[in-house]
Design a protein around this motif. Structure first.
Motif, short mmCIF file in Angstrom:
data_model
loop_
_atom_site.label_atom_id
_atom_site.label_comp_id
_atom_site.label_asym_id
_atom_site.label_seq_id
_atom_site.Cartn_x
_atom_site.Cartn_y
_atom_site.Cartn_z
N LYS A 126 0.84 -1.20 0.00
CA LYS A 126 0.00 0.00 0.00
C LYS A 126 0.88 1.25 0.00
N THR A 127 0.42 2.26 -0.71
CA THR A 127 1.17 3.52 -0.81
C THR A 127 1.00 4.33 0.47
N ASP A 128 2.11 4.67 1.08
CA ASP A 128 2.12 5.53 2.26
C ASP A 128 2.47 6.96 1.84
N VAL A 129 2.51 7.87 2.79
CA VAL A 129 2.78 9.28 2.50
C VAL A 129 3.92 9.77 3.38
N ILE A 130 4.89 10.47 2.77
CA ILE A 130 6.00 11.08 3.50
C ILE A 130 5.91 12.60 3.30
N TYR A 131 6.07 13.34 4.38
CA TYR A 131 6.01 14.80 4.26
C TYR A 131 6.85 15.46 5.35
N GLY A 132 7.27 16.69 5.07
CA GLY A 132 7.96 17.51 6.05
C GLY A 132 7.14 18.75 6.34
#
Length: 413
Positions: free
Chosen positions: A251-257
């Motif tokens: 499953k596609t996860d999300v990375i953010y700053g």
């Protein structure tokens, strides 16, 4: 005297080569990359692009009004030359992103750029000859645009450009495949915000649009048909919001700053569509730029992250903390291991990373631009720069050996 100088240089070169061969492992028990930081210029633009400006086969850098000429694998000065004009407001150069696109399909790459301080997404036309200022053309009216991201959004095999707005006016994206750029809009102020990304969230084979407040499921991008999912609130995220299967569960996860505060995070996509937040690093602020790339060439994707300098005129939390640029190794369980690239130096992350083999020696280098200047972070995994050139780039004096106080050689040398 001259014979002694030659001997010193030859000895230094031999020692330099031997040191490169004997470089050992890092604290994690594996070889860690080392980077040599070059400050190429002091301009305050925060967008940066990579393009062969003079047709010599080497990739040059463009940032703001200037381009920097690549000297090649033996090192040397990256000569700065102006090629366009850019608006300036206070300490801000109106340049929050640069993308290399052949907009008019004449075989010569053009530069597409946008700024936060002034209106407009513009493209600068490549005149295909030296010494001529590039002319700009308006693509779309857009204000308070602090970044964007390019990827294939409509499935035509070519990248489109998506822009998010601090002023929350609605996401726009641009298709460059036709004779003229075609501008599309997705959603309104309630979905738009500081940050944007393009990734296939639901695994249906079509890339979706990611914003700080959720994501648009791609039904038919060309026909402006989207299905909104307000699944998260990320705050003022950086660019891009990344979609990636962090823990390799399919499953596609999300990375953010956080672009204007502390924190780097990832959201784990659960089995029932829920999103679970994990902390990667909260030790530095203004994580305004990210990039997913295999920087250490081990076959696994790494995460590049950097601190921006004075994003809001010094008013952001941690604005005057030491500048840092890191990459994070990501294992298959979703663990992030931080590796320093530049710490407490002068290099900062603006709004983009360039990751290319800029010096032509076979490894990936990094370039960034910001209010502390344009920097090349030269990857030393492969190092072909002669010792004498390193001395000229490292030392503050111009001659070798140094002829300062107490440096006299014995008379017989």
């Amino acid at each position: 005297m001259m014979r002694g100088m030659v001997f010193v240089l030859l000895a230094a070169t031999a020692a330099y080569a031997q040191l490169n061969r004997e470089r050992g492992n890092g604290p994690n028990g594996s070889p860690e990359l080392q980077f040599f930081s070059h400050r190429l210029g002091f301009d305050h633009a925060e967008g940066i692009g990579a393009i062969d400006m003079n047709g010599d086969g080497r990739t040059d850098l463009v940032s703001g009004a200037y381009w920097y000429e690549n000297p090649g694998p033996n090192g040397g000065e990256w000569k700065r030359q102006q090629y366009r004009t850019v608006e300036i407001t206070g300490e801000f150069v109106s340049d929050c992103g640069e993308w290399i696109v052949d907009v008019n399909h004449d075989g010569a790459p053009d530069v597409v750029t946008v700024g936060w301080q002034s209106d407009g997404l513009w493209w600068y036309e490549n005149p295909k000859k030296a010494g001529v200022l590039w002319q700009r053309h308006l693509i779309a009216h857009t204000v308070k645009t602090e970044g964007g991201w390019m990827a294939d959004l409509n499935g035509d095999g070519k990248p489109e450009l998506a822009l998010g707005h601090y002023g929350r006016s609605g996401v726009i994206w641009v298709d460059f495949s036709g004779a003229e750029p075609k501008v599309h809009k997705a959603g309104g102020p309630e979905q738009d915000g500081h940050g944007v990304g393009i990734a296939d969230i639901d695994g249906d084979g079509k890339n979706d649009l990611l914003t700080p407040f959720g994501w648009f499921r791609n039904i038919d991008a060309n026909q402006d048909k989207w299905d909104w999912h307000g699944d998260w609130k990320l705050g003022e995220s950086g660019f891009p919001i990344i979609g990636y299967d962090v823990n390799h569960d399919g499953k596609t996860d999300v990375i953010y700053g956080r672009g204007h505060s502390y924190g780097l995070y990832w959201l784990e996509q659960g089995a029932k569509g829920e999103w679970n937040k994990h902390t990667i690093d909260e030790s530095f602020s203004q994580v305004h730029v990210l990039k997913l790339v295999d920087i250490n060439d081990d076959g696994q994707m790494d995460l590049l992250a950097a601190k921006r300098y004075r994003g809001h005129n010094g008013r952001d939390p941690g604005s005057y903390d030491p500048l840092v640029i890191y990459y994070y190794k990501i294992d298959r369980a979703g663990n992030f291991t931080r590796v320093p690239i530049s710490v407490n130096g002068t290099a900062a992350g603006g709004t983009q990373f360039i990751t290319e083999d800029l010096d032509g020696d076979g490894d990936l280098d990094i370039a960034v631009a910001g209010k502390t200047g344009v920097h090349l972070l030269e990857n030393l995994k492969v190092n072909k720069v002669p010792a004498g050139q390193r001395e000229r780039e490292t030392l503050t004096y111009k001659e070798w050996p140094y002829k300062g106080e107490g440096s006299e050689l014995p008379a017989n040398q």
